[in-house]
Every structure is written in C-alpha cells, then in structure tokens.
Motif scaffolding. Structure first.
Motif, short mmCIF file in Angstrom:
data_model
loop_
_atom_site.label_atom_id
_atom_site.label_comp_id
_atom_site.label_asym_id
_atom_site.label_seq_id
_atom_site.Cartn_x
_atom_site.Cartn_y
_atom_site.Cartn_z
N GLY A 208 0.82 -1.36 -0.10
CA GLY A 208 0.05 0.26 -0.15
C GLY A 208 0.91 1.31 -0.06
N ILE B 108 -3.51 -4.51 -1.48
CA ILE B 108 -4.12 -4.78 -0.10
C ILE B 108 -5.60 -4.82 -0.14
N THR C 296 -18.83 2.63 10.86
CA THR C 296 -17.75 2.28 10.60
C THR C 296 -17.48 1.45 9.06
N ARG D 57 -2.37 14.22 6.06
CA ARG D 57 -1.13 13.50 6.33
C ARG D 57 -1.31 12.14 6.72
N THR E 96 -11.13 2.65 6.90
CA THR E 96 -12.05 3.17 7.85
C THR E 96 -11.60 3.57 9.00
N ALA F 109 -10.30 0.35 15.77
CA ALA F 109 -10.28 -1.07 16.26
C ALA F 109 -8.83 -1.63 16.37
N ASN F 110 -7.98 -1.49 15.17
CA ASN F 110 -6.66 -1.99 14.93
C ASN F 110 -5.86 -1.40 16.37
N ASP G 192 -3.43 7.61 13.74
CA ASP G 192 -3.53 9.03 14.00
C ASP G 192 -4.55 9.48 14.28
N LEU H 105 -17.43 -2.92 16.47
CA LEU H 105 -17.51 -1.25 16.54
C LEU H 105 -18.50 -0.76 15.31
C1 LIG Z 1 0.44 2.76 3.13
C2 LIG Z 1 -0.23 2.72 4.42
C3 LIG Z 1 -0.18 4.00 5.13
C4 LIG Z 1 -0.89 4.05 6.30
N1 LIG Z 1 -0.72 5.33 7.02
C5 LIG Z 1 -1.55 5.45 8.06
C6 LIG Z 1 -1.26 6.82 8.83
O1 LIG Z 1 -0.87 7.72 8.38
N2 LIG Z 1 -1.94 6.98 10.04
C7 LIG Z 1 -2.53 5.69 10.52
O2 LIG Z 1 -3.11 5.94 11.64
N3 LIG Z 1 -2.91 4.66 9.82
C8 LIG Z 1 -2.12 4.21 8.78
N4 LIG Z 1 -2.40 3.17 8.20
C9 LIG Z 1 -2.92 1.99 8.55
C10 LIG Z 1 -4.57 1.78 8.17
O3 LIG Z 1 -4.77 2.68 6.90
C11 LIG Z 1 -5.52 2.35 9.28
O4 LIG Z 1 -5.26 1.63 10.41
C12 LIG Z 1 -6.84 2.17 8.79
O5 LIG Z 1 -7.60 3.15 9.20
C13 LIG Z 1 -7.33 0.90 9.00
O6 LIG Z 1 -8.78 0.78 8.55
P1 LIG Z 1 -9.44 -0.51 7.88
O7 LIG Z 1 -10.66 -0.28 7.51
O8 LIG Z 1 -8.34 -0.67 6.38
O9 LIG Z 1 -9.26 -1.61 8.81
P2 LIG Z 1 -8.83 -3.28 8.37
O10 LIG Z 1 -7.38 -3.20 8.08
O11 LIG Z 1 -9.81 -3.92 7.75
O12 LIG Z 1 -8.89 -3.70 9.85
C14 LIG Z 1 -8.03 -3.58 10.67
C15 LIG Z 1 -8.43 -4.31 12.35
O13 LIG Z 1 -9.67 -3.57 12.75
C16 LIG Z 1 -10.65 -4.50 12.85
N5 LIG Z 1 -11.83 -4.03 12.57
C17 LIG Z 1 -11.88 -3.24 11.46
N6 LIG Z 1 -13.25 -2.71 11.38
C18 LIG Z 1 -13.73 -3.10 12.63
C19 LIG Z 1 -15.12 -2.78 13.15
N7 LIG Z 1 -16.04 -2.12 12.73
N8 LIG Z 1 -15.25 -3.30 14.39
C20 LIG Z 1 -14.60 -4.34 15.32
N9 LIG Z 1 -13.33 -4.35 14.53
C21 LIG Z 1 -12.64 -3.81 13.43
C22 LIG Z 1 -10.11 -5.78 11.86
O14 LIG Z 1 -10.78 -7.15 12.40
C23 LIG Z 1 -8.63 -5.69 12.12
O15 LIG Z 1 -8.35 -6.56 13.26
C24 LIG Z 1 -1.71 2.96 6.93
C25 LIG Z 1 -1.60 1.81 6.00
C26 LIG Z 1 -1.03 1.76 5.02
C27 LIG Z 1 -1.18 0.39 4.16
#
Ligand SMILES: Cc1cc2nc3c(=O)[nH]c(=O)nc-3n(C[C@H](O)[C@H](O)[C@H](O)COP(=O)(O)OP(=O)(O)OC[C@H]3O[C@@H](n4cnc5c(N)ncnc54)[C@H](O)[C@@H]3O)c2cc1C
Ligand code: FES
Ligand code: FES
Length: 488
Positions: free
Chosen positions: A46, A72, A263, A287, A298, A304-305, A311, A354
């Motif tokens: 990503g 991803i 969510t 950022r 999301t 949740a992570n 951030d 969540l």
């Molecule tokens: C290139 C790159 C850059 C990034 N930069 C940042 C950044 O600058 N700042 C930052 O904070 N993060 C960053 N991230 C991390 C990521 O993008 C975030 O954490 C994002 O918000 C995760 O959301 P998602 O929906 O993709 O979660 P997913 O990957 O789908 O899930 C993540 C975890 O949360 C759980 N989950 C998801 N939704 C729920 C729900 N509703 N209820 C219960 N559990 C749930 C899943 O089971 C899993 O364990 C980056 C990632 C990448 C790949």
C-alpha cells in the motif's frame, strides 16, 4: 466452506469468477488469475501506488469512483463493483484518454513503472472533479497523488499533467449502461445461515448474526491493515467477514450534538464530514497515509486496530469522541480511550463489532490543534501525534482535552497535563509547566521511527506550538514543524 461467486464489471462486461480464496488480493486476481500485467506490483503493502486501480459502485443511484491499492484489497471486496486499470483508459479505437494524453504531453514518465498507478489516481481525479466541472488545483492534484511514488521522473511534470488533463476534450463513460450493470450484480443480503468463506452482509442484523455465529472469522473493513498481514505476515484466513457493505454502517448523521460516523464509511468520507465542522483539520487529515489508503480504510478500522501510532485516535480522544459497540446481545457506548486495555488489545467481545463513532460537534469557543510528526510529510506513520482541545474564558482555561499517540502502548489521554492546565491562567508560564508535565507523563520507547528522548522533547514542543498558534504569533508550516521536530 465455499468461496462465494465474485462478479464485477471490467472492460465494459460483467465478469463472473468462481473459487477465489477469501484472502486472494485484487492484484493477484488481476496479474495471476486474469493474466493482466498492466497493473504493477511494487511494494505489495500500500505504500508505492504502482498497483492503483479505480473502483466504482452505486451509492443512492449515484456512481462513486475511488482510486485504491489493489495489492491490499481483497478480491472479493470488489464484488458488485466496476473496475478500471490503466489498460482500460484508451478508447476502443486506441485514442488515448485525456489522462494519458496529458501524461504524454507533459513528459511525465521515464521508466514507466509507476505510470499505470499515477494514471489511475489521475483517472479517479478526472471522474470526480474534471467531469463534475471542477478545476483541478495543484494542491488537489498533490493530494490525489499522495499515495503514488515516482523515483525517476520527478513530480513536477506529473502535477503539470494533472492540471492539463482538464483542458483536453472530455471523455465520458457510458454511465447509463454502467448503472444498469451495477444494479444487476448488486450483492443481495446474505444471512449467516448461508455462510461462505467470504461473507459481506448488507444489513446490520446479518452482520451481528454472522459475528455471533462465527467469531473466529477475520473481521475486515477496508483491509488496509489486514492486507499487510496477508501479504507480509503470510496470514491465511479460512473465513473473512467484511462489514463494508452494511447499509446502516455506511451512514454519517448528526444526532444529539454529535456527528455519528458508521464504521463502513471510508476514512476520506469520515474526514470530509469532520472537516465540515472543523475545517482547520484538513492539513492534519491529508497527512494520514495517501488518498488510495484513505479511500479504502475506515475510521472504525483505525480505532479497532488500536495501533499506538494510529493517527485518528489522539484527535478523537481530544474531541471526547465515544464508540458504540454492538452485538446481538445489545449495544454499549464508551469513551474512545476506554476501548483499549493494552498494546493492540481492547474490550471488544468476540461477538461485538465497533458500529459507530460519535464525535461531539464543536463548541463555539473551542480552540483545537492536531499535529503529526513523521519523517515524511505524505504517506508516513507518526513518531508522535498530539491533539489538544482547549476552552478559555476570561483568560483562564476552563476545559482541556489532550490525546496523544506514539508515547505508550495505546493511544492515550494526557490526564495529568489536562489537570495541570484546567483552571489556570492561559499564559506562557502555565504552558511551560504543562509542557514539563506532558513530557513527564509518558515513558515512550525508542524504535526505528524515533528515540524516546526525541518523542519526549517533541511532545512539549508541540504544546508550545499550540500556544504560539493560539497567540497568533506563529505561522509555522507543516514542513517546518517536521523539521523542528527532527532537530529537537
Ligand atoms: C500505506 C499505508 C499507510 C498508512 N498510513 C497510516 C497513517 O498515516 N496513519 C494511521 O493511523 N494509519 C495508517 N495506516 C494504517 C491503516 O490504513 C489504518 O489503520 C486504517 O484506518 C485501517 O482501517 P481498515 O478499514 O483498512 O481496517 P482493516 O485493515 O480492515 O482492519 C483492521 C483491524 O480492525 C478490525 N476492525 C475493522 N473494523 C472493525 C469494526 N468496525 N469493528 C471491530 N473491529 C474492526 C479488523 O478486524 C482488524 O483487526 C496506513 C496503512 C497503509 C497500508
Ligand atoms: S504495490 Fe505498492 S501500493 Fe500496491
Ligand atoms: S517513471 Fe520511473 S518510477 Fe516513475
């Protein structure tokens, strides 16, 4: 348990695929199963944008387009959507799309490895802005391309192309046909009895039933964290439960003085909603990763992570946001910071999800600052993140709310510093005391992003910055902030 049928619109036709494993990524589907090499693989996590594709789906009968990283994205996540790669931009007679013409005219490609990804991010921008008669500014182009890396051409000609594409004769997609196709493959609600290895319910009751029936299934939203576990940690999941189709969770509403964000809402849409009330947050939100990650990920996934360097949590803690957890047993609401019990551990039961994030609307006299310190301005993870919300009446702090990331095992609230400020005169002397308090309140670790000493120093510096901004005495650019942090 069988994988469900996967259907999507590609090259103008409906594609139907069987037996696609639940953790097969969209990039693997394209390059390996469909032998389609136009979409490139760079980092596979990503970060580089080489694999960017554009997806479209129907939302309230409107077609919505977004660029995402295919490396991803789980292949099944595009069920019922339309897909474009760089190979589908040109017209049937071979005439280049305005995006391609502009890249060519501006000499915006050398080795060309990154170019399909840039073209797709630009195509997303073209659909969302140029065809909506909205000009593309340099800043908007930069934001749209924030997830794409180029190592040989340099960004100036690529940004030139982004500005130029709008000046070329327009090319429209046949949206009437597309709308018909998307409607015909719209996924129906699947109940938990019809369990399959990739389940994406469209209603909340079905999601909660599936969660209760199969707590071992890997819950996913945008997969921007989970995708890395699959690609880099080689995790396999026999069952995946995808919540992004749940209609009730795709909403943003205002209720009882709160913005309530479902969510399944993308980070980008969630940030846009929060920016409506607090426009000053735009710089902070831009950022967060790059646009393709914000288009897929999301707010719920970030929370949740529970990464200590996530951030959104410091900001949401400072805003006194709460989270609503739901299961078939009922629902409960708790302050965001109360969700966490340790490093990536939280209070959610195995059958809970969540469901909503509730963010209080701004108070008229609130002063808000949110700062991210990282080595790169775009697409980088925080070393330290600090968010402060303050109310000052007659020169005295009446309320202080501080969220911090990068200094403990979880995102945290700086309660001692809040107490040190509350009721005090809003002066440099008090700020100095609060800085000392903030620096002693946490014991950050040293890691590859920053040393413990650096993090501690920067925390106080950011509070000083907040004070200066509040006094109107500082116009510190984000770049300068990063530099100041690095030199601290
Ligand atoms: C290139 C790159 C850059 C990034 N930069 C940042 C950044 O600058 N700042 C930052 O904070 N993060 C960053 N991230 C991390 C990521 O993008 C975030 O954490 C994002 O918000 C995760 O959301 P998602 O929906 O993709 O979660 P997913 O990957 O789908 O899930 C993540 C975890 O949360 C759980 N989950 C998801 N939704 C729920 C729900 N509703 N209820 C219960 N559990 C749930 C899943 O089971 C899993 O364990 C980056 C990632 C990448 C790949
Ligand atoms: S291959 Fe680098 S972002 Fe997907
Ligand atoms: S043209 Fe070579 S990486 Fe961009």
């Amino acid at each position: 348990m069988n994988p469900p049928i996967l259907q999507f619109v590609w090259r103008g036709e409906i594609v139907t695929m069987h037996n696609i494993a639940p953790t097969r990524t969209l990039l693997q589907l394209l390059r390996e199963d469909l032998a389609h090499s136009a979409t490139k693989e760079g980092c596979n996590e990503g970060d580089c944008g080489a694999c960017t594709v554009v997806l479209a789906d129907l939302q309230d009968d409107q077609i919505s387009y977004r660029a995402v990283n295919s490396c991803i994205k789980m292949a099944h996540a595009i069920n019922g959507m339309a897909l474009w790669t760089a190979a589908e931009l040109a017209a049937v007679d071979g005439t280049a799309h305005p995006v391609q013409q502009a890249l060519h005219q501006c000499h915006a490609s050398q080795c060309g490895f990154c170019t399909p990804g840039f073209a797709m991010s630009l195509f997303g921008l073209y659909q969302n802005r140029v065809l909506q008669d909205q000009p593309v500014s340099r800043t908007e182009a930069q934001e749209a391309l924030s997830g794409n890396l180029c190592r040989c051409t340099g960004y100036r000609p690529i940004l030139d192309a982004a500005e130029q594409m709008g000046a070329l004769p327009r090319v429209y997609l046949d949206e009437t046909r597309l709308r018909r196709q998307l409607a015909s493959i719209a996924p129906a609600n699947r109940s938990w009895e019809a369990a399959c290895s990739y389940d994406a319910p469209t209603r909340l009751d079905a999601l909660l039933a599936a969660r209760a029936a199969r707590p071992q299934a890997q819950l996913v939203a945008g997969c921007t964290d989970v995708g890395l576990w699959v690609n880099k940690l080689h995790m396999e999941f026999a069952q995946v439960l995808d919540l992004t189709r749940v209609a009730e969770l795709k909403t943003i509403t205002v209720q009882d003085g709160h913005t309530v964000i479902g969510t399944a809402v993308s980070l980008n849409d969630a940030f846009a909603a929060l920016e409506l009330d607090r426009p000053q947050l735009h710089a902070f939100f831009s950022r967060f990763a790059g646009l393709p990650v914000r288009n897929a990920g999301t707010l719920g996934g970030n929370i949740a992570n529970g990464s200590p360097i996530g951030d959104s949590m410091p900001l949401l803690i400072a805003l006194r946001a709460s989270v609503v957890l739901m299961s078939l047993r009922g629902q409960r609401e708790l302050p965001l910071e109360a969700l966490y019990t340790g490093y990536r551990k939280n209070v959610m039961a195995a059958d809970e999800v969540l469901a909503f994030v509730r963010v209080p609307l701004p108070q008229t006299d609130e002063w808000l600052g949110a700062y991210k310190v990282s080595k790169r301005t775009e697409d980088d993870i925080s070393a330290v993140c600090l968010a402060i919300k303050l109310q000052v009446h007659d020169g005295r702090v009446t309320q202080a709310s501080i969220g911090v990331g990068g200094v403990a095992a979880t995102p945290v609230r700086a309660r001692q510093t809040e107490a040190a400020l509350t009721g005090q005169a809003w002066t440099q002397d008090v700020v100095n005391e609060a800085k000392a308090c903030l620096r002693s309140e946490f014991q950050p670790i040293s890691d590859m992003r920053a040393s413990a000493a650096y993090r501690t120093q920067v925390l106080g510096n950011l509070l000083q910055r907040f004070w200066l901004e509040n006094q109107g005495a500082a116009e510190v650019s984000l770049a300068a902030l990063t530099l100041a942090g690095e030199n601290a």
